[in-house]
Design a protein around this motif. Structure first.
Motif, PDB file in Angstrom:
ATOM      1  N   THR A 110      12.832   9.471 -17.364  1.00 36.18           N
ATOM      2  CA  THR A 110      13.551   8.862 -16.247  1.00 36.18           C
ATOM      3  C   THR A 110      12.869   9.187 -14.925  1.00 36.18           C
ATOM      4  O   THR A 110      12.754   8.340 -14.048  1.00 36.18           O
ATOM      5  CB  THR A 110      15.007   9.376 -16.221  1.00 36.18           C
ATOM      6  OG1 THR A 110      15.600   9.094 -17.482  1.00 36.18           O
ATOM      7  CG2 THR A 110      15.795   8.721 -15.123  1.00 36.18           C
ATOM      8  N   GLU A 111      12.395  10.396 -14.804  1.00 34.63           N
ATOM      9  CA  GLU A 111      11.734  10.812 -13.567  1.00 34.63           C
ATOM     10  C   GLU A 111      10.484   9.976 -13.306  1.00 34.63           C
ATOM     11  O   GLU A 111      10.247   9.523 -12.188  1.00 34.63           O
ATOM     12  CB  GLU A 111      11.366  12.295 -13.648  1.00 34.63           C
ATOM     13  CG  GLU A 111      10.722  12.826 -12.382  1.00 34.63           C
ATOM     14  CD  GLU A 111      10.390  14.308 -12.505  1.00 34.63           C
ATOM     15  OE1 GLU A 111       9.405  14.706 -11.879  1.00 34.63           O
ATOM     16  OE2 GLU A 111      11.116  15.029 -13.208  1.00 34.63           O
ATOM     17  N   THR A 112       9.706   9.747 -14.344  1.00 34.48           N
ATOM     18  CA  THR A 112       8.488   8.949 -14.196  1.00 34.48           C
ATOM     19  C   THR A 112       8.831   7.529 -13.780  1.00 34.48           C
ATOM     20  O   THR A 112       8.222   6.970 -12.875  1.00 34.48           O
ATOM     21  CB  THR A 112       7.675   8.935 -15.500  1.00 34.48           C
ATOM     22  OG1 THR A 112       7.364  10.286 -15.849  1.00 34.48           O
ATOM     23  CG2 THR A 112       6.410   8.140 -15.354  1.00 34.48           C
ATOM     24  N   TRP A 113       9.825   6.930 -14.445  1.00 40.70           N
ATOM     25  CA  TRP A 113      10.218   5.569 -14.085  1.00 40.70           C
ATOM     26  C   TRP A 113      10.782   5.519 -12.682  1.00 40.70           C
ATOM     27  O   TRP A 113      10.546   4.578 -11.937  1.00 40.70           O
ATOM     28  CB  TRP A 113      11.224   5.015 -15.091  1.00 40.70           C
ATOM     29  CG  TRP A 113      10.545   4.534 -16.322  1.00 40.70           C
ATOM     30  CD1 TRP A 113      10.544   5.121 -17.547  1.00 40.70           C
ATOM     31  CD2 TRP A 113       9.725   3.377 -16.442  1.00 40.70           C
ATOM     32  NE1 TRP A 113       9.773   4.404 -18.434  1.00 40.70           N
ATOM     33  CE2 TRP A 113       9.255   3.322 -17.775  1.00 40.70           C
ATOM     34  CE3 TRP A 113       9.330   2.379 -15.555  1.00 40.70           C
ATOM     35  CZ2 TRP A 113       8.432   2.309 -18.236  1.00 40.70           C
ATOM     36  CZ3 TRP A 113       8.499   1.378 -16.016  1.00 40.70           C
ATOM     37  CH2 TRP A 113       8.065   1.347 -17.341  1.00 40.70           C
ATOM     38  N   SER A 114      11.527   6.526 -12.297  1.00 43.36           N
ATOM     39  CA  SER A 114      12.080   6.577 -10.944  1.00 43.36           C
ATOM     40  C   SER A 114      10.957   6.610  -9.909  1.00 43.36           C
ATOM     41  O   SER A 114      11.001   5.914  -8.899  1.00 43.36           O
ATOM     42  CB  SER A 114      12.967   7.814 -10.798  1.00 43.36           C
ATOM     43  OG  SER A 114      13.463   7.899  -9.495  1.00 43.36           O
ATOM     44  N   GLN A 150      10.063   3.753  -7.141  1.00 39.99           N
ATOM     45  CA  GLN A 150       9.991   4.136  -5.731  1.00 39.99           C
ATOM     46  C   GLN A 150       8.672   3.654  -5.125  1.00 39.99           C
ATOM     47  O   GLN A 150       8.650   3.072  -4.048  1.00 39.99           O
ATOM     48  CB  GLN A 150      10.127   5.659  -5.569  1.00 39.99           C
ATOM     49  CG  GLN A 150      10.010   6.142  -4.143  1.00 39.99           C
ATOM     50  CD  GLN A 150      11.119   5.630  -3.254  1.00 39.99           C
ATOM     51  OE1 GLN A 150      12.231   5.389  -3.710  1.00 39.99           O
ATOM     52  NE2 GLN A 150      10.817   5.456  -1.988  1.00 39.99           N
ATOM     53  N   VAL A 151       7.583   3.883  -5.832  1.00 41.15           N
ATOM     54  CA  VAL A 151       6.269   3.431  -5.355  1.00 41.15           C
ATOM     55  C   VAL A 151       6.257   1.909  -5.228  1.00 41.15           C
ATOM     56  O   VAL A 151       5.758   1.351  -4.248  1.00 41.15           O
ATOM     57  CB  VAL A 151       5.146   3.919  -6.296  1.00 41.15           C
ATOM     58  CG1 VAL A 151       3.832   3.221  -5.990  1.00 41.15           C
ATOM     59  CG2 VAL A 151       4.992   5.424  -6.191  1.00 41.15           C
ATOM     60  N   ARG A 158       6.069  -2.696   2.380  1.00 43.81           N
ATOM     61  CA  ARG A 158       4.861  -2.876   3.203  1.00 43.81           C
ATOM     62  C   ARG A 158       4.390  -4.328   3.158  1.00 43.81           C
ATOM     63  O   ARG A 158       3.983  -4.893   4.177  1.00 43.81           O
ATOM     64  CB  ARG A 158       3.753  -1.934   2.734  1.00 43.81           C
ATOM     65  CG  ARG A 158       3.984  -0.486   3.133  1.00 43.81           C
ATOM     66  CD  ARG A 158       2.751   0.376   2.915  1.00 43.81           C
ATOM     67  NE  ARG A 158       2.287   0.406   1.541  1.00 43.81           N
ATOM     68  CZ  ARG A 158       2.708   1.264   0.610  1.00 43.81           C
ATOM     69  NH1 ARG A 158       3.614   2.173   0.907  1.00 43.81           N
ATOM     70  NH2 ARG A 158       2.210   1.215  -0.615  1.00 43.81           N
ATOM     71  N   LEU A 159       4.449  -4.928   1.982  1.00 39.11           N
ATOM     72  CA  LEU A 159       4.050  -6.334   1.862  1.00 39.11           C
ATOM     73  C   LEU A 159       4.969  -7.240   2.683  1.00 39.11           C
ATOM     74  O   LEU A 159       4.500  -8.181   3.339  1.00 39.11           O
ATOM     75  CB  LEU A 159       4.062  -6.772   0.399  1.00 39.11           C
ATOM     76  CG  LEU A 159       2.927  -6.243  -0.462  1.00 39.11           C
ATOM     77  CD1 LEU A 159       3.147  -6.633  -1.924  1.00 39.11           C
ATOM     78  CD2 LEU A 159       1.598  -6.767   0.018  1.00 39.11           C
ATOM     79  N   CYS A 160       6.253  -6.965   2.665  1.00 37.44           N
ATOM     80  CA  CYS A 160       7.200  -7.774   3.434  1.00 37.44           C
ATOM     81  C   CYS A 160       6.943  -7.642   4.937  1.00 37.44           C
ATOM     82  O   CYS A 160       6.999  -8.627   5.672  1.00 37.44           O
ATOM     83  CB  CYS A 160       8.643  -7.377   3.109  1.00 37.44           C
ATOM     84  SG  CYS A 160       9.177  -7.930   1.482  1.00 37.44           S
ATOM     85  N   LYS A 161       6.665  -6.426   5.387  1.00 36.93           N
ATOM     86  CA  LYS A 161       6.353  -6.222   6.803  1.00 36.93           C
ATOM     87  C   LYS A 161       5.075  -6.960   7.181  1.00 36.93           C
ATOM     88  O   LYS A 161       5.003  -7.602   8.234  1.00 36.93           O
ATOM     89  CB  LYS A 161       6.210  -4.731   7.119  1.00 36.93           C
ATOM     90  CG  LYS A 161       7.523  -3.991   7.130  1.00 36.93           C
ATOM     91  CD  LYS A 161       7.317  -2.510   7.393  1.00 36.93           C
ATOM     92  CE  LYS A 161       8.633  -1.759   7.260  1.00 36.93           C
ATOM     93  NZ  LYS A 161       8.460  -0.311   7.413  1.00 36.93           N
ATOM     94  N   ALA A 162       4.073  -6.876   6.337  1.00 40.35           N
ATOM     95  CA  ALA A 162       2.810  -7.571   6.601  1.00 40.35           C
ATOM     96  C   ALA A 162       3.030  -9.085   6.622  1.00 40.35           C
ATOM     97  O   ALA A 162       2.505  -9.779   7.499  1.00 40.35           O
ATOM     98  CB  ALA A 162       1.771  -7.202   5.550  1.00 40.35           C
TER      99      ALA A 162
END
Length: 106
Positions: free
Chosen positions: A17-21, A25-26, A33-37
């Motif tokens: 679960t931690e890895t998927w979380s 998140q990433v 960032r893509l939306c802001k760009a």
């Protein structure tokens, strides 16, 4: 440790679960960032479009004034510039439409 055991151990680590979380998140941060760009790109395109319309209007008036002043050669040049600027506006409209489609798809 056999090759199969190594694969199972790696898969077990990846599926926590931690890895998927962390992955989500990433991914969320990347999408933000893509939306802001994309927003900055849209704003720039809208400014370019407004400027092209402004120049089109100015050159159209100037071409008409030149025709009135019996200077058809220069009037033709300004009318050709209007054609180019009109094409720019249409192209920028197409790009804005594509960005709108992307927004609707999200």
């Amino acid at each position: 440790m056999s090759h199969q055991e190594k694969i199972q151990r790696i898969n077990a680590e990846l599926n926590t679960t931690e890895t998927w979380s962390k992955r989500w998140q990433v991914e969320r941060e990347h999408n933000e960032r893509l939306c802001k760009a994309a927003s900055l790109v849209r704003e720039g395109i809208q400014q370019l479009r407004a400027r092209a319309i402004e120049r089109y209007t100015h050159n159209q008036r100037y071409a008409a004034d030149l025709r009135t002043a019996d200077d058809p050669k220069r009037a033709d040049v300004y009318e050709r510039m209007c054609v180019v600027q009109s094409g720019m506006v249409r192209a920028l409209d197409d790009v804005l439409e594509l960005l709108d489609r992307v927004d609707r798809a999200e």
